[in-house]
Design a protein around this motif. Structure first.
Motif, PDB file in Angstrom:
ATOM      1  N   MET A   1       5.751   2.551 -26.569  1.00 53.87           N
ATOM      2  CA  MET A   1       6.730   2.853 -25.556  1.00 53.87           C
ATOM      3  C   MET A   1       6.018   3.004 -24.209  1.00 53.87           C
ATOM      4  SD  MET A   1       9.501   5.819 -25.866  1.00 53.87           S
ATOM      5  CE  MET A   1      10.578   6.257 -24.594  1.00 53.87           C
ATOM      6  N   ALA A   2       6.511   2.294 -23.209  1.00 54.30           N
ATOM      7  CA  ALA A   2       5.888   2.317 -21.878  1.00 54.30           C
ATOM      8  C   ALA A   2       6.206   3.624 -21.166  1.00 54.30           C
ATOM      9  CB  ALA A   2       6.393   1.141 -21.057  1.00 54.30           C
ATOM     10  N   PRO A   3       5.250   4.137 -20.391  1.00 49.34           N
ATOM     11  CA  PRO A   3       5.512   5.371 -19.640  1.00 49.34           C
ATOM     12  C   PRO A   3       6.569   5.130 -18.565  1.00 49.34           C
ATOM     13  CG  PRO A   3       3.412   4.427 -18.974  1.00 49.34           C
ATOM     14  CD  PRO A   3       3.917   3.612 -20.132  1.00 49.34           C
ATOM     15  N   GLN A   4       7.258   6.184 -18.190  1.00 51.53           N
ATOM     16  CA  GLN A   4       8.246   6.099 -17.120  1.00 51.53           C
ATOM     17  C   GLN A   4       7.535   5.731 -15.819  1.00 51.53           C
ATOM     18  OE1 GLN A   4      11.621   6.511 -17.026  1.00 51.53           O
ATOM     19  NE2 GLN A   4      11.587   6.577 -19.247  1.00 51.53           N
ATOM     20  N   PRO A   5       8.155   4.866 -15.003  1.00 49.28           N
ATOM     21  CA  PRO A   5       7.526   4.527 -13.727  1.00 49.28           C
ATOM     22  C   PRO A   5       7.409   5.744 -12.822  1.00 49.28           C
ATOM     23  CG  PRO A   5       9.554   3.244 -14.064  1.00 49.28           C
ATOM     24  CD  PRO A   5       9.411   4.178 -15.214  1.00 49.28           C
ATOM     25  N   LEU A   6       6.315   5.822 -12.126  1.00 51.54           N
ATOM     26  CA  LEU A   6       6.079   6.877 -11.144  1.00 51.54           C
ATOM     27  C   LEU A   6       6.162   6.196  -9.783  1.00 51.54           C
ATOM     28  CD1 LEU A   6       5.302   9.736 -10.363  1.00 51.54           C
ATOM     29  CD2 LEU A   6       2.923   9.121 -10.759  1.00 51.54           C
ATOM     30  N   LEU A   7       7.356   6.230  -9.165  1.00 46.42           N
ATOM     31  CA  LEU A   7       7.605   5.479  -7.947  1.00 46.42           C
ATOM     32  C   LEU A   7       7.108   6.228  -6.724  1.00 46.42           C
ATOM     33  CD1 LEU A   7      11.181   4.079  -8.643  1.00 46.42           C
ATOM     34  CD2 LEU A   7       8.955   3.071  -9.162  1.00 46.42           C
ATOM     35  N   VAL A   8       6.287   5.525  -5.929  1.00 43.91           N
ATOM     36  CA  VAL A   8       5.737   6.055  -4.683  1.00 43.91           C
ATOM     37  C   VAL A   8       5.770   4.941  -3.650  1.00 43.91           C
ATOM     38  CG1 VAL A   8       4.241   7.730  -5.843  1.00 43.91           C
ATOM     39  CG2 VAL A   8       3.358   5.463  -5.305  1.00 43.91           C
ATOM     40  N   ASP A   9       5.677   5.315  -2.366  1.00 42.97           N
ATOM     41  CA  ASP A   9       5.580   4.281  -1.338  1.00 42.97           C
ATOM     42  C   ASP A   9       4.145   3.767  -1.276  1.00 42.97           C
ATOM     43  OD1 ASP A   9       4.002   5.772   0.635  1.00 42.97           O
ATOM     44  OD2 ASP A   9       5.811   6.927   1.007  1.00 42.97           O
ATOM     45  N   THR A  10       3.933   2.695  -0.504  1.00 50.71           N
ATOM     46  CA  THR A  10       2.611   2.073  -0.474  1.00 50.71           C
ATOM     47  C   THR A  10       1.548   2.985   0.130  1.00 50.71           C
ATOM     48  OG1 THR A  10       3.240   0.936   1.567  1.00 50.71           O
ATOM     49  CG2 THR A  10       3.441  -0.305  -0.471  1.00 50.71           C
ATOM     50  N   GLN A  11       1.931   3.838   1.062  1.00 53.29           N
ATOM     51  CA  GLN A  11       0.959   4.763   1.645  1.00 53.29           C
ATOM     52  C   GLN A  11       0.490   5.790   0.618  1.00 53.29           C
ATOM     53  OE1 GLN A  11       2.757   6.286   5.215  1.00 53.29           O
ATOM     54  NE2 GLN A  11       2.309   4.423   6.356  1.00 53.29           N
ATOM     55  N   ALA A  12       1.411   6.317  -0.181  1.00 52.45           N
ATOM     56  CA  ALA A  12       1.035   7.269  -1.226  1.00 52.45           C
ATOM     57  C   ALA A  12       0.187   6.580  -2.290  1.00 52.45           C
ATOM     58  CB  ALA A  12       2.275   7.894  -1.843  1.00 52.45           C
ATOM     59  N   ALA A  13       0.524   5.331  -2.616  1.00 52.24           N
ATOM     60  CA  ALA A  13      -0.274   4.582  -3.589  1.00 52.24           C
ATOM     61  C   ALA A  13      -1.690   4.358  -3.065  1.00 52.24           C
ATOM     62  CB  ALA A  13       0.392   3.250  -3.901  1.00 52.24           C
ATOM     63  N   GLN A  14      -1.810   4.109  -1.757  1.00 53.73           N
ATOM     64  CA  GLN A  14      -3.135   3.946  -1.152  1.00 53.73           C
ATOM     65  C   GLN A  14      -3.949   5.230  -1.293  1.00 53.73           C
ATOM     66  OE1 GLN A  14      -3.159   2.843   3.006  1.00 53.73           O
ATOM     67  NE2 GLN A  14      -5.297   3.365   3.238  1.00 53.73           N
ATOM     68  N   LEU A  15      -3.342   6.359  -0.989  1.00 52.40           N
ATOM     69  CA  LEU A  15      -4.049   7.634  -1.096  1.00 52.40           C
ATOM     70  C   LEU A  15      -4.476   7.930  -2.536  1.00 52.40           C
ATOM     71  CD1 LEU A  15      -1.915   9.832   1.313  1.00 52.40           C
ATOM     72  CD2 LEU A  15      -4.239   8.990   1.695  1.00 52.40           C
ATOM     73  N   ALA A  16      -3.631   7.562  -3.493  1.00 56.56           N
ATOM     74  CA  ALA A  16      -3.910   7.874  -4.899  1.00 56.56           C
ATOM     75  C   ALA A  16      -4.947   6.945  -5.522  1.00 56.56           C
ATOM     76  CB  ALA A  16      -2.615   7.817  -5.705  1.00 56.56           C
ATOM     77  N   THR A  17      -5.021   5.691  -5.027  1.00 60.96           N
ATOM     78  CA  THR A  17      -5.883   4.713  -5.689  1.00 60.96           C
ATOM     79  C   THR A  17      -7.027   4.199  -4.829  1.00 60.96           C
ATOM     80  OG1 THR A  17      -4.536   2.836  -4.977  1.00 60.96           O
ATOM     81  CG2 THR A  17      -3.958   3.876  -7.092  1.00 60.96           C
ATOM     82  N   GLY A  18      -6.923   4.342  -3.518  1.00 66.12           N
ATOM     83  CA  GLY A  18      -7.938   3.798  -2.634  1.00 66.12           C
ATOM     84  C   GLY A  18      -7.716   2.341  -2.273  1.00 66.12           C
ATOM     85  N   VAL A  19      -6.661   1.720  -2.817  1.00 64.99           N
ATOM     86  CA  VAL A  19      -6.330   0.335  -2.480  1.00 64.99           C
ATOM     87  C   VAL A  19      -5.594   0.349  -1.145  1.00 64.99           C
ATOM     88  CG1 VAL A  19      -5.037  -1.717  -3.171  1.00 64.99           C
ATOM     89  CG2 VAL A  19      -6.162  -0.314  -4.910  1.00 64.99           C
ATOM     90  N   PRO A  20      -6.075  -0.395  -0.145  1.00 62.88           N
ATOM     91  CA  PRO A  20      -5.407  -0.388   1.158  1.00 62.88           C
ATOM     92  C   PRO A  20      -3.936  -0.804   1.061  1.00 62.88           C
ATOM     93  CG  PRO A  20      -7.534  -1.489   1.300  1.00 62.88           C
ATOM     94  CD  PRO A  20      -7.265  -1.238  -0.153  1.00 62.88           C
ATOM     95  N   ALA A  21      -3.090  -0.187   1.888  1.00 63.24           N
ATOM     96  CA  ALA A  21      -1.658  -0.488   1.882  1.00 63.24           C
ATOM     97  C   ALA A  21      -1.413  -1.968   2.158  1.00 63.24           C
ATOM     98  CB  ALA A  21      -0.929   0.389   2.899  1.00 63.24           C
TER      99      ALA A  21
END
Length: 60
Positions: A1-21
């Motif tokens: 069973m796949a985990p529930q999506p954790l929806l964030v905007d691209t800026q929050a994703a950048q902060l969490a992963t280090g991948v530039p927006a």
């Protein structure tokens, strides 16, 4: 069973992963990431789990 999506905007994703927006926007444009709508400010929403898979494939 796949985990529930954790929806964030691209800026929050950048902060969490280090991948530039900008890179995240390119991945969205190319279809590598799934866009899950937009927030109230018009920013694309992405699944943080999916971003982490692409950012760190060995950890997934």
């Amino acid at each position: 069973m796949a985990p529930q999506p954790l929806l964030v905007d691209t800026q929050a994703a950048q902060l969490a992963t280090g991948v530039p927006a900008g890179t995240l926007r390119v991945w969205l444009h190319r279809g590598r990431l799934t866009r899950h709508g937009h927030d109230r400010q018009g920013r694309a929403l992405v699944d943080l789990n999916e971003v982490r898979q692409f950012a760190h494939p060995a950890a997934a």
